[in-house]
Design an enzyme around this catalytic site. Structure first.
Site, PDB file in Angstrom:
ATOM      1  CE  LYS A 265       9.005  -2.023   8.341  1.00 54.87           C
ATOM      2  NZ  LYS A 265       8.706  -2.437   6.971  1.00 54.87           N
TER       3      LYS A 265
HETATM    4  N1  PMP Z   1       4.177  -4.669   3.654  1.00 53.18           N
HETATM    5  C1  PMP Z   1       5.468  -4.910   3.935  1.00 53.18           C
HETATM    6  C2  PMP Z   1       5.951  -6.303   4.027  1.00 53.18           C
HETATM    7  C3  PMP Z   1       6.339  -3.820   4.141  1.00 53.18           C
HETATM    8  O1  PMP Z   1       7.633  -4.051   4.418  1.00 53.18           O
HETATM    9  C4  PMP Z   1       5.859  -2.507   4.011  1.00 53.18           C
HETATM   10  C5  PMP Z   1       6.795  -1.354   4.177  1.00 53.18           C
HETATM   11  N2  PMP Z   1       6.915  -0.965   5.501  1.00 53.18           N
HETATM   12  C6  PMP Z   1       4.501  -2.329   3.723  1.00 53.18           C
HETATM   13  C7  PMP Z   1       3.687  -3.428   3.546  1.00 53.18           C
HETATM   14  C8  PMP Z   1       3.909  -0.947   3.660  1.00 53.18           C
HETATM   15  O2  PMP Z   1       3.886  -0.402   4.941  1.00 53.18           O
HETATM   16  P1  PMP Z   1       3.975   1.178   5.177  1.00 53.18           P
HETATM   17  O3  PMP Z   1       2.948   1.791   4.312  1.00 53.18           O
HETATM   18  O4  PMP Z   1       3.696   1.349   6.613  1.00 53.18           O
HETATM   19  O5  PMP Z   1       5.353   1.585   4.793  1.00 53.18           O
END
Ligand code: PMP
Length: 334
Positions: free
Chosen positions: A164
């Site tokens: 991220k």
């Molecule tokens: N894909 C992207 C690009 C994201 O930013 C997120 C949000 N964090 C997700 C998927 C979903 O991830 P998570 O379930 O860990 O929040």
């Protein structure tokens, strides 16, 4: 879609900044900060849900988020001073010190804090901050309309979506704004090869012939914490087969059901893609069932999934009666 939290709503809030807990307004960085200029930061999005009946705030899947932040930082060559356990404790402290009694979103942000000119990862100082803000639904949970984006997903050997990284979110922002300006609620991005990757901040699931289908991590996506939670719920609670495989664009139009999931989006059923109805154009029964199970678990109401949540307060909190109001006393006569 929730908007930025007005500063006034955050006056009581405490954040973790430069190794200390400070009021929100005091957490400020300089204009030369490396991360601000070059997108050199990693972040997490964590949710905590307020359970009124329990008088408790529950943080969801904290260890998994902390672990992902550590991996993102390793990739970006950002040194995280706190251990995983200390990081988790900082998140809990920020919530406790801010005395939240509502649903909140927590943002740990590890960034290149050096104030210098120079595009690189090495020899730049790092810092960590953790802040939180009240948050309801990030996207609607009662059925959204999606558009396939003209922006392709950045690939693993460009800016790895599996970490991220703030700079990588320009790709998501382009897709989201295009989708909203075209009259949709959310974007679904394809890979350069034309296969389904993910939403701007959500993973994608399809229901096809009673099975749950989702793109594999090889499709340049972030492996979501919610994605893993959904897979567990589908297998454990609905006895469904879950298949991770390559998904073609046209499968989005032909799916029986479709939903997005993520910490922010929670479980958000999709009722149309590119103005073509998904299934019969209404929220499907499996999406609805998974959404219900998910909300029970994250609010600390499913004993089987108690390990998903961490209570913030040592003892139940009760709301303060508004000033001037007389507390109701059991058995009191008027
Ligand atoms: N894909 C992207 C690009 C994201 O930013 C997120 C949000 N964090 C997700 C998927 C979903 O991830 P998570 O379930 O860990 O929040």
């Amino acid at each position: 879609m929730s908007e930025a939290v007005p500063a006034a709503a955050q006056v009581e809030a405490q954040c973790f900044f430069e190794g200390r807990y400070v009021p929100f307004a005091e957490a400020r960085v300089g204009v030369m900060t490396h991360a601000l200029n070059y997108g050199t930061a990693c972040f997490e999005g964590v949710r905590a849900y307020w359970n009124e009946a329990h008088g408790q705030l529950y943080v969801v899947k904290l260890e998994a988020h902390v672990e992902r932040l550590r991996r993102s930082c390793r990739f970006m060559r950002i040194e995280l001073a706190p251990t995983a356990a200390e990081l988790a404790e900082i998140v809990v402290q920020v919530l406790r010190r801010s005395r939240y009694q509502e649903d909140v979103y927590i943002r740990p942000l590890a960034y290149k804090s050096g104030e210098l000119i120079g595009v690189r990862l090495h020899d730049v100082a790092d810092a960590l901050c953790v802040f939180a803000a009240p948050m309801g639904n990030y996207v609607e949970t009662g059925g959204i309309r999606c558009g396939v984006s003209s922006w392709r997903r950045v690939e693993d050997n460009m800016i790895p979506p599996g970490a991220k990284i703030t700079g990588g979110y320009v790709n998501s922002a382009l897709a989201k704004t295009e989708a909203v300006e075209n009259g949709y609620d959310e974007a679904i991005m394809l890979t350069a090869a034309g296969y389904v990757s993910e939403g701007s901040a959500e993973n994608v699931f399809l229901v096809v012939d009673g099975r749950l289908v989702t793109p594999t991590p090889a499709e340049h996506l972030l492996v979501g914490v919610t994605r893993s939670a959904v897979i567990e719920l589908a297998r454990q609670e609905l006895g469904m087969e879950v298949v991770e495989r390559q998904v073609g664009r046209s499968e989005l139009y032909n799916a029986d059901e479709l939903f997005l999931c993520g910490t922010g989006a929670q479980i958000s059923p999709v009722v149309s893609v590119d103005r073509r109805p998904v299934g019969d154009g209404a929220v499907g029964p499996i999406s609805e069932r998974l959404q219900h199970l998910y909300f029970q678990a994250v609010r600390g109401e499913a004993p089987r999934y108690a390990s998903w949540v961490r209570p913030v307060y040592d003892s139940p909190r009760r709301r303060q009666a508004p000033a001037g109001a007389t507390p109701a006393l059991a058995g009191a006569t008027p």
